[in-house]
Design a protein around this motif. Structure first.
Motif, PDB file in Angstrom:
ATOM      1  N   ASN A 137       0.824  -1.206   0.000  1.00 55.79           N
ATOM      2  CA  ASN A 137       0.000   0.000   0.000  1.00 55.79           C
ATOM      3  C   ASN A 137       0.862   1.262   0.000  1.00 55.79           C
ATOM      4  OD1 ASN A 137       0.696  -0.672   2.813  1.00 55.79           O
ATOM      5  ND2 ASN A 137      -0.612   1.074   3.355  1.00 55.79           N
ATOM      6  N   GLU A 138       2.056   1.180   0.599  1.00 54.21           N
ATOM      7  CA  GLU A 138       2.969   2.321   0.615  1.00 54.21           C
ATOM      8  C   GLU A 138       3.615   2.528  -0.753  1.00 54.21           C
ATOM      9  OE1 GLU A 138       4.110   1.630   5.346  1.00 54.21           O
ATOM     10  OE2 GLU A 138       5.443   0.918   3.753  1.00 54.21           O
ATOM     11  N   VAL A 139       3.979   1.426  -1.405  1.00 46.32           N
ATOM     12  CA  VAL A 139       4.521   1.528  -2.765  1.00 46.32           C
ATOM     13  C   VAL A 139       3.469   2.108  -3.701  1.00 46.32           C
ATOM     14  CG1 VAL A 139       5.481   0.254  -4.723  1.00 46.32           C
ATOM     15  CG2 VAL A 139       6.105  -0.403  -2.395  1.00 46.32           C
ATOM     16  N   GLU A 140       2.226   1.701  -3.510  1.00 47.44           N
ATOM     17  CA  GLU A 140       1.132   2.234  -4.334  1.00 47.44           C
ATOM     18  C   GLU A 140       1.039   3.752  -4.190  1.00 47.44           C
ATOM     19  OE1 GLU A 140      -3.718   1.733  -4.957  1.00 47.44           O
ATOM     20  OE2 GLU A 140      -2.676   0.589  -3.398  1.00 47.44           O
ATOM     21  N   ALA A 141       1.208   4.247  -2.974  1.00 49.55           N
ATOM     22  CA  ALA A 141       1.158   5.688  -2.746  1.00 49.55           C
ATOM     23  C   ALA A 141       2.345   6.390  -3.407  1.00 49.55           C
ATOM     24  CB  ALA A 141       1.148   5.981  -1.249  1.00 49.55           C
ATOM     25  N   VAL A 142       3.523   5.774  -3.336  1.00 45.72           N
ATOM     26  CA  VAL A 142       4.706   6.346  -3.994  1.00 45.72           C
ATOM     27  C   VAL A 142       4.471   6.428  -5.500  1.00 45.72           C
ATOM     28  CG1 VAL A 142       7.128   5.936  -4.570  1.00 45.72           C
ATOM     29  CG2 VAL A 142       6.342   5.630  -2.215  1.00 45.72           C
ATOM     30  N   LEU A 143       3.923   5.385  -6.083  1.00 41.27           N
ATOM     31  CA  LEU A 143       3.600   5.400  -7.507  1.00 41.27           C
ATOM     32  C   LEU A 143       2.594   6.506  -7.820  1.00 41.27           C
ATOM     33  CD1 LEU A 143       3.276   1.552  -8.152  1.00 41.27           C
ATOM     34  CD2 LEU A 143       5.134   3.040  -8.933  1.00 41.27           C
ATOM     35  N   GLY A 144       1.607   6.681  -6.942  1.00 44.67           N
ATOM     36  CA  GLY A 144       0.627   7.748  -7.125  1.00 44.67           C
ATOM     37  C   GLY A 144       1.271   9.120  -7.106  1.00 44.67           C
ATOM     38  N   HIS A 145       2.228   9.293  -6.215  1.00 42.56           N
ATOM     39  CA  HIS A 145       2.981  10.553  -6.131  1.00 42.56           C
ATOM     40  C   HIS A 145       3.683  10.829  -7.455  1.00 42.56           C
ATOM     41  CE1 HIS A 145       5.711  13.516  -4.081  1.00 42.56           C
ATOM     42  NE2 HIS A 145       6.546  13.096  -5.029  1.00 42.56           N
ATOM     43  N   GLU A 146       4.323   9.803  -8.025  1.00 43.04           N
ATOM     44  CA  GLU A 146       5.060   9.988  -9.281  1.00 43.04           C
ATOM     45  C   GLU A 146       4.112  10.201 -10.458  1.00 43.04           C
ATOM     46  OE1 GLU A 146       8.041  10.629  -9.042  1.00 43.04           O
ATOM     47  OE2 GLU A 146       8.382   9.878  -7.017  1.00 43.04           O
ATOM     48  N   VAL A 147       3.013   9.469 -10.492  1.00 42.41           N
ATOM     49  CA  VAL A 147       2.024   9.673 -11.551  1.00 42.41           C
ATOM     50  C   VAL A 147       1.448  11.092 -11.461  1.00 42.41           C
ATOM     51  CG1 VAL A 147      -0.257   8.965 -12.406  1.00 42.41           C
ATOM     52  CG2 VAL A 147       1.456   7.234 -11.822  1.00 42.41           C
ATOM     53  N   ALA A 148       1.277  11.590 -10.236  1.00 48.12           N
ATOM     54  CA  ALA A 148       0.781  12.958 -10.050  1.00 48.12           C
ATOM     55  C   ALA A 148       1.776  13.976 -10.612  1.00 48.12           C
ATOM     56  CB  ALA A 148       0.521  13.226  -8.570  1.00 48.12           C
ATOM     57  N   ALA A 226       2.213  17.048  -5.504  1.00 41.97           N
ATOM     58  CA  ALA A 226       2.368  15.645  -5.884  1.00 41.97           C
ATOM     59  C   ALA A 226       1.906  14.729  -4.752  1.00 41.97           C
ATOM     60  CB  ALA A 226       3.819  15.352  -6.250  1.00 41.97           C
ATOM     61  N   ASP A 227       2.163  15.112  -3.511  1.00 42.44           N
ATOM     62  CA  ASP A 227       1.655  14.335  -2.364  1.00 42.44           C
ATOM     63  C   ASP A 227       0.132  14.330  -2.364  1.00 42.44           C
ATOM     64  OD1 ASP A 227       4.163  13.694  -1.405  1.00 42.44           O
ATOM     65  OD2 ASP A 227       4.219  15.325   0.061  1.00 42.44           O
ATOM     66  N   ASN A 228      -0.444  15.510  -2.649  1.00 37.42           N
ATOM     67  CA  ASN A 228      -1.898  15.619  -2.701  1.00 37.42           C
ATOM     68  C   ASN A 228      -2.453  14.710  -3.797  1.00 37.42           C
ATOM     69  OD1 ASN A 228      -4.541  16.873  -3.663  1.00 37.42           O
ATOM     70  ND2 ASN A 228      -4.170  18.113  -1.848  1.00 37.42           N
ATOM     71  N   GLY A 229      -1.804  14.741  -4.960  1.00 35.00           N
ATOM     72  CA  GLY A 229      -2.235  13.882  -6.061  1.00 35.00           C
ATOM     73  C   GLY A 229      -2.052  12.412  -5.739  1.00 35.00           C
ATOM     74  N   GLY A 230      -0.947  12.067  -5.062  1.00 36.92           N
ATOM     75  CA  GLY A 230      -0.725  10.682  -4.662  1.00 36.92           C
ATOM     76  C   GLY A 230      -1.785  10.202  -3.702  1.00 36.92           C
ATOM     77  N   ALA A 231      -2.212  11.080  -2.797  1.00 41.70           N
ATOM     78  CA  ALA A 231      -3.273  10.731  -1.851  1.00 41.70           C
ATOM     79  C   ALA A 231      -4.601  10.523  -2.575  1.00 41.70           C
ATOM     80  CB  ALA A 231      -3.406  11.826  -0.798  1.00 41.70           C
ATOM     81  N   TYR A 232      -4.843  11.321  -3.607  1.00 46.47           N
ATOM     82  CA  TYR A 232      -6.065  11.165  -4.404  1.00 46.47           C
ATOM     83  C   TYR A 232      -6.059   9.838  -5.166  1.00 46.47           C
ATOM     84  CZ  TYR A 232      -9.217  11.900  -8.387  1.00 46.47           C
ATOM     85  OH  TYR A 232     -10.192  11.759  -9.347  1.00 46.47           O
ATOM     86  N   LEU A 233      -4.908   9.469  -5.712  1.00 47.49           N
ATOM     87  CA  LEU A 233      -4.817   8.276  -6.551  1.00 47.49           C
ATOM     88  C   LEU A 233      -4.703   6.980  -5.748  1.00 47.49           C
ATOM     89  CD1 LEU A 233      -2.343   9.619  -9.276  1.00 47.49           C
ATOM     90  CD2 LEU A 233      -4.804   9.251  -9.540  1.00 47.49           C
ATOM     91  N   ALA A 234      -4.073   7.057  -4.574  1.00 43.56           N
ATOM     92  CA  ALA A 234      -3.803   5.819  -3.819  1.00 43.56           C
ATOM     93  C   ALA A 234      -4.412   5.800  -2.429  1.00 43.56           C
ATOM     94  CB  ALA A 234      -2.287   5.607  -3.718  1.00 43.56           C
ATOM     95  N   ALA A 242       3.287   6.028   3.605  1.00 39.25           N
ATOM     96  CA  ALA A 242       4.511   5.974   2.798  1.00 39.25           C
ATOM     97  C   ALA A 242       5.511   7.034   3.251  1.00 39.25           C
ATOM     98  CB  ALA A 242       4.167   6.169   1.324  1.00 39.25           C
ATOM     99  N   LEU A 243       5.014   8.232   3.520  1.00 37.96           N
ATOM    100  CA  LEU A 243       5.907   9.304   3.970  1.00 37.96           C
ATOM    101  C   LEU A 243       6.486   8.992   5.356  1.00 37.96           C
ATOM    102  CD1 LEU A 243       3.859  12.435   2.809  1.00 37.96           C
ATOM    103  CD2 LEU A 243       5.876  11.434   1.719  1.00 37.96           C
ATOM    104  N   ARG A 244       5.680   8.397   6.205  1.00 43.38           N
ATOM    105  CA  ARG A 244       6.181   8.013   7.535  1.00 43.38           C
ATOM    106  C   ARG A 244       7.232   6.912   7.419  1.00 43.38           C
ATOM    107  NH1 ARG A 244       0.388   8.406  10.650  1.00 43.38           N
ATOM    108  NH2 ARG A 244       0.630  10.565  11.374  1.00 43.38           N
ATOM    109  N   ARG A 245       7.021   5.997   6.482  1.00 43.85           N
ATOM    110  CA  ARG A 245       8.004   4.945   6.256  1.00 43.85           C
ATOM    111  C   ARG A 245       9.323   5.558   5.781  1.00 43.85           C
ATOM    112  NH1 ARG A 245       8.072  -0.283   7.762  1.00 43.85           N
ATOM    113  NH2 ARG A 245       5.907  -0.469   7.102  1.00 43.85           N
ATOM    114  N   LEU A 246       9.237   6.556   4.926  1.00 42.50           N
ATOM    115  CA  LEU A 246      10.444   7.216   4.423  1.00 42.50           C
ATOM    116  C   LEU A 246      11.223   7.910   5.535  1.00 42.50           C
ATOM    117  CD1 LEU A 246       9.107   8.752   1.079  1.00 42.50           C
ATOM    118  CD2 LEU A 246      10.840   6.962   1.307  1.00 42.50           C
ATOM    119  N   GLN A 247      10.514   8.314   6.589  1.00 49.14           N
ATOM    120  CA  GLN A 247      11.200   8.945   7.719  1.00 49.14           C
ATOM    121  C   GLN A 247      12.185   7.996   8.396  1.00 49.14           C
ATOM    122  OE1 GLN A 247       7.630  10.340   9.917  1.00 49.14           O
ATOM    123  NE2 GLN A 247       8.551  12.376   9.827  1.00 49.14           N
TER     124      GLN A 247
END
Length: 298
Positions: A137-148, A226-234, A242-247
């Motif tokens: 689910n975190e990878v999905e959000a990262v992909l959403g961020h990039e697609v955004a 892009a974070d906003n778009g990633g949240a919309y997509l994923a 995903a952002l917390r994992r990156l921390q």
């Protein structure tokens, strides 16, 4: 060694394109005797300023593949690759863009990036380290961020901004060099003197620092979108997760031309004004304060 070769190739292409454009447009020498022709200087600065940005943009997908070793997934070899392609395809459809090429590159460091010349001619790539260290689910959000990033047209917008900044750096640096050389030092030598060349180089470095601050401020602003778009997509919770994992991770390093479009970046050695990404704490706080109705792409 590979990065040096790509850097040299890019600069050769920039010079070739700029010289061709100057010949087509009939731009003359900006230094005529001991005088500075401002019209020719501005056209020279404009051509070289935008040539660098758009050559880099046009070559961005090829450069990304060459510099990271990213392999585009044409025929998925396993379930993970199949899931990557299906997820990006679904998100691209939701964002209203053509499905980007999906690639994976071998790196132990967790990161992902998007690049490409247009919304419908783009590439989204993830590292093997990201795939291993994040939940699906975190990878999905990262992909959403990039697609955004792709759907928002960030690559083109950044190229336009960089072109404008490059133009003014070149233009004003040469004016400063001319003033120092001809007015302050009263040099009457025709053409470019060594004083002009040295002052021009120093002024371009100083103005370039200011330009970088502007470009990085825009990059940080764009990351929130892009974070906003990633949240919309994923899903908002997935994006926050995903952002917390990156921390908890050390972000992977990307080549300069792609660093601004990665999911995260290493801290700048030159302070907050030169960071391409906002702090993860600020990104999480911004998302937590965003309602579901405010989530969107572009």
């Amino acid at each position: 060694m590979k990065r040096i070769g790509l850097f040299l190739l890019t600069n050769i292409a920039v010079i070739a394109v700029a010289m061709l454009a100057m010949n087509i447009l009939g731009v003359g020498n900006y230094m005529q005797g001991t005088s500075l022709n401002l019209n020719n200087l501005f056209m020279f600065a404009l051509i070289f300023g935008f040539a660098g940005s758009f050559v880099s943009l046009a070559m961005s997908k090829w450069m990304a593949k060459m510099s990271t070793g990213a392999q585009v997934i044409t025929q998925p070899r396993n379930a993970d690759e199949q899931w990557l392609v299906e997820t990006v395809t679904r998100q691209a459809a939701k964002a209203g863009i053509k499905t980007p090429e999906v690639a994976i590159y071998d790196s132990p460091e967790p990161n992902a990036f998007a690049t490409g010349m247009t919304k419908n001619n783009s590439l989204v790539a993830v590292s093997t380290g990201l795939m291993r260290s994040m939940r699906q689910n975190e990878v999905e959000a990262v992909l959403g961020h990039e697609v955004a990033h792709v759907a928002n047209g960030d690559m083109v917008t950044m190229a336009l901004l960089q072109g404008v900044l490059n133009t003014f750096v070149i233009f004003f640096a040469k004016i400063v060099a001319y003033i120092v050389d001809r007015v302050v030092l009263k040099n009457e030598q025709e053409g470019h003197s060594w004083t002009f060349i040295i002052v021009d180089m120093v002024a371009q470095i100083l103005f370039g620092i200011l330009a970088s601050m502007i470009a990085m401020a825009f990059s940080r602003y764009r990351e929130f979108h892009a974070d906003n778009g990633g949240a919309y997509l994923a899903g908002k919770e997935n994006m926050i997760a995903a952002l917390r994992r990156l921390q908890t991770m050390q972000p992977g390093e990307l080549p300069d031309q792609m660093a601004a479009f990665g999911i995260s970046a290493k801290k700048s050695s030159f302070g907050d004004l030169f960071k391409s990404h906002p702090d993860l704490e600020d990104r999480i706080a911004r998302l937590e304060a965003t309602s579901q109705e405010q989530l969107k792409v572009a």
